[in-house]
Design an enzyme around this catalytic site. Structure first.
Site, mmCIF file in Angstrom:
data_model
loop_
_atom_site.group_PDB
_atom_site.id
_atom_site.type_symbol
_atom_site.label_atom_id
_atom_site.label_comp_id
_atom_site.label_asym_id
_atom_site.label_seq_id
_atom_site.Cartn_x
_atom_site.Cartn_y
_atom_site.Cartn_z
ATOM 1 N N HIS D 14 29.454 37.008 38.532
ATOM 2 C CA HIS D 14 29.024 35.806 39.240
ATOM 3 C C HIS D 14 30.167 34.780 39.273
ATOM 4 O O HIS D 14 31.237 34.984 38.708
ATOM 5 C CB HIS D 14 27.747 35.188 38.623
ATOM 6 C CG HIS D 14 27.957 34.370 37.405
ATOM 7 N ND1 HIS D 14 27.282 33.196 37.175
ATOM 8 C CD2 HIS D 14 28.764 34.551 36.339
ATOM 9 C CE1 HIS D 14 27.654 32.696 36.015
ATOM 10 N NE2 HIS D 14 28.545 33.487 35.482
ATOM 11 N N CYS D 33 34.235 29.062 34.786
ATOM 12 C CA CYS D 33 33.172 29.813 35.470
ATOM 13 C C CYS D 33 33.329 29.763 36.986
ATOM 14 O O CYS D 33 32.606 30.444 37.700
ATOM 15 C CB CYS D 33 31.804 29.266 35.077
ATOM 16 S SG CYS D 33 31.484 29.467 33.327
ATOM 17 N N HIS D 39 33.840 36.496 37.403
ATOM 18 C CA HIS D 39 33.836 37.015 36.034
ATOM 19 C C HIS D 39 32.427 37.589 35.838
ATOM 20 O O HIS D 39 31.665 37.678 36.811
ATOM 21 C CB HIS D 39 34.176 35.917 35.016
ATOM 22 C CG HIS D 39 33.122 34.865 34.891
ATOM 23 N ND1 HIS D 39 32.930 33.897 35.848
ATOM 24 C CD2 HIS D 39 32.177 34.633 33.951
ATOM 25 C CE1 HIS D 39 31.925 33.107 35.491
ATOM 26 N NE2 HIS D 39 31.447 33.546 34.354
ATOM 27 N N HIS D 41 29.007 39.063 32.946
ATOM 28 C CA HIS D 41 28.310 39.011 31.661
ATOM 29 C C HIS D 41 27.421 40.238 31.474
ATOM 30 O O HIS D 41 26.999 40.863 32.437
ATOM 31 C CB HIS D 41 27.411 37.763 31.591
ATOM 32 C CG HIS D 41 28.141 36.473 31.641
ATOM 33 N ND1 HIS D 41 28.880 35.994 30.590
ATOM 34 C CD2 HIS D 41 28.266 35.542 32.625
ATOM 35 C CE1 HIS D 41 29.418 34.826 30.925
ATOM 36 N NE2 HIS D 41 29.067 34.532 32.152
ATOM 37 N N ASP D 79 21.474 44.638 38.468
ATOM 38 C CA ASP D 79 22.335 45.340 37.499
ATOM 39 C C ASP D 79 23.567 45.927 38.189
ATOM 40 O O ASP D 79 23.448 46.618 39.200
ATOM 41 C CB ASP D 79 21.540 46.457 36.808
ATOM 42 C CG ASP D 79 22.340 47.071 35.666
ATOM 43 O OD1 ASP D 79 23.111 46.348 35.015
ATOM 44 O OD2 ASP D 79 22.195 48.285 35.440
ATOM 45 N N HIS D 80 24.735 45.649 37.620
ATOM 46 C CA HIS D 80 26.017 46.089 38.186
ATOM 47 C C HIS D 80 26.238 45.528 39.599
ATOM 48 O O HIS D 80 26.882 46.163 40.436
ATOM 49 C CB HIS D 80 26.138 47.628 38.170
ATOM 50 C CG HIS D 80 26.424 48.161 36.793
ATOM 51 N ND1 HIS D 80 25.444 48.293 35.847
ATOM 52 C CD2 HIS D 80 27.579 48.569 36.202
ATOM 53 C CE1 HIS D 80 25.973 48.771 34.738
ATOM 54 N NE2 HIS D 80 27.260 48.953 34.908
ATOM 55 N N GLU D 126 22.954 34.482 28.245
ATOM 56 C CA GLU D 126 24.176 34.739 28.997
ATOM 57 C C GLU D 126 25.293 35.144 28.041
ATOM 58 O O GLU D 126 26.211 35.881 28.403
ATOM 59 C CB GLU D 126 24.583 33.486 29.769
ATOM 60 C CG GLU D 126 25.633 33.742 30.822
ATOM 61 C CD GLU D 126 26.168 32.453 31.415
ATOM 62 O OE1 GLU D 126 26.105 32.309 32.638
ATOM 63 O OE2 GLU D 126 26.663 31.586 30.656
#
Lengths: 136, 136, 136, 136, 136, 136
Positions: D14, D33, D39, D41, D79-80, D126
């Site tokens: 994100h 961020c 980047h 998480h 996801d991913h 997070e």
């Protein structure tokens, strides 16, 4: 209403005892925690604040600001210190996790309000088996 | 050859410093850890032993026996104590995690041998970010 | 009002099933958890009590007393046991984590009151991915 | 009233930024961020539902059903993935954890109701130091 | 010989893919990790160094120095970055955890030697279920 | 040489005992673990393989393949089962964690070799305080 929690950590020494008790009486009431030569912990501190999400940033608060406040008001004063002897906001109080939790809540309350959020809870883990929470 | 590890925990106060240094010099070399009023940690101790599996029991060692030895030789002496002042096997040594790990290895070595296993490693977590290991 | 939580652990076997269902029907409703030969878990039990801080000790309750009550009323009866067959407070109930959580709350309620605190919550982790909470 | 919580996990990329800000202004407001190259998480998602225990099964809800709903409504989509570019329920919103938590709550609310329970809370970690909670 | 390990953390985006493969072929070989829009992780980095305990300090190395080196050589370059696009020591390499672990070992080796210790191992957790280790 | 570790989990019931011992003798030797009505655990299984990084993929092995092998050879047979009664590779052996670790190593060895890597270690956590490792 959204809630956001920041974890910070500190290591400190402390002792549970009453000055008006003998060492024997302290041992009876407070157990090993009354050792006159101190013991210590890795404390984990969880600070929860609440409020509404800013339309400008998508944030409740900037976590860097929240972290800075916790470090200035709490961690700087207590990390690698002796809670009984050196921490201004614990003077004159027993160094129990209960009192520590309430005192840290009071330390943080106004500073959090200045960020535009409300302090909801302070939670302290003293060990993996024990934690204390205070909601004001 | 099979390896089995037992975790035990202790909480203690300590201070890193040299008596022949001033407080300022200690602060420079040892940082916050040299606070003259002490600080402390929740230490996690991992003891690994190795050997062969008994055909009679399916065990390498009985974990209750291993736990008892660790408690008698280490935990009883150090839990809720001041490492610098009160722990016999740390007398005359700097209270660093490195020295603590080596000293606990030496404390346990013969007692583990009497159980019919060999002491393989001692590992100590001082915080979630640091640990020390010693293999003899 | 302050809240303090104590964690205790137990390992036990159980089975989810109804006696009036066939093994096939049990498998359909309860999945793998209905295995007639049992399976088991490492359960983590979190007991939260609430009340006011004692001016005499700085404690809400003495954690040793709270731990003793949990051990006597719950752990002693359930650790290394079969929940369906051997645990008095689970007799006649399905051995789901939901029922277990409610039953442990009921087991502890009066004993916690005798300590001078109020039982606030019981929380049980059955695995790292699932937990149940009950607040009475 | 009983509460049951299911944890699921997802990994995603994100970026926190406003299109109407320059990169410099984004860096000032959102810090690291706002990196234009993204980047990411490992997010942990905790979904808590509440209701009454079924007399037929001893369950509040079947956890397999709850897990399936979370996977279908949330994990499969995020996801991913890149939260800013690819997740339908985040379109037009800043990819903050606060907005993510509220959006996932809205995604799950009706589907949980169909299971016969009420969605109580969504909580997202997070990192090990930050989490957000939303209760509707 | 004593071993000491320091944990540091970083969050980053990455993608597993070969430029000479189509998106379909990348999906077949690398699965979800080949998403062209990236995904990301909270990486945990464990750096283990070995050597002898200093008689002057009781330390193997000063952990502050070790932490500073890791931050300068690795964390500063990779935290909140895109591993494929922005990290100098990963240029021209597939962004797998295996290659990342080897590359970080090479980044740190000489700097650790200057501290008077030897780099023993680098270990990276990509998720709670996977980690890679390299011993040189 | 690079090492990669995959974690998988299973829940199972077991009992430590010898058929040629009385219940009293079993209790004396194996303690609570000999309960004739079984008990159980959430086991964590760590499988470490070693080898060289593929120039084609940047992988040692594809973790999906490694996970599939562990699930087929181990998890499918033991998850939600009774280790003493239902697990083929434990027949005729005491259900100690030591024997379980060795047996799982033998189950996985050839299948890992077919992936082009070498099985380095199997590690099993039976509780947060105990784990066993076997290196072949």
């Amino acid at each position: 209403m959204i809630y956001i929690t920041r974890r910070e950590r500190f290591n400190a020494a402390h002792r549970l005892f009453r000055e008006d008790y003998s060492d024997e009486k302290n041992l009876e009431v407070f157990g090993q925690c009354s050792n006159p030569n101190w013991h210590g912990h890795n404390y984990e501190l969880f600070v929860t604040v609440k409020g509404t999400i800013s339309k400008e940033t998508g944030f409740l608060v900037n976590l860097k600001d929240l972290s800075s406040i916790i470090k200035e008001k709490v961690i700087r004063k207590i990390d690698h210190k002796n809670i009984n002897l050196e921490v201004d906001f614990m003077q004159g109080k027993y160094a129990s996790t209960e009192n520590l939790t309430v005192s840290i809540f009071e330390e943080l309350k106004n500073a959090v309000a200045k960020l535009g959020a409300e302090l909801h809870a302070v939670k302290i883990y003293e060990s993996e088996n024990n934690y204390v929470e205070y909601f004001g």
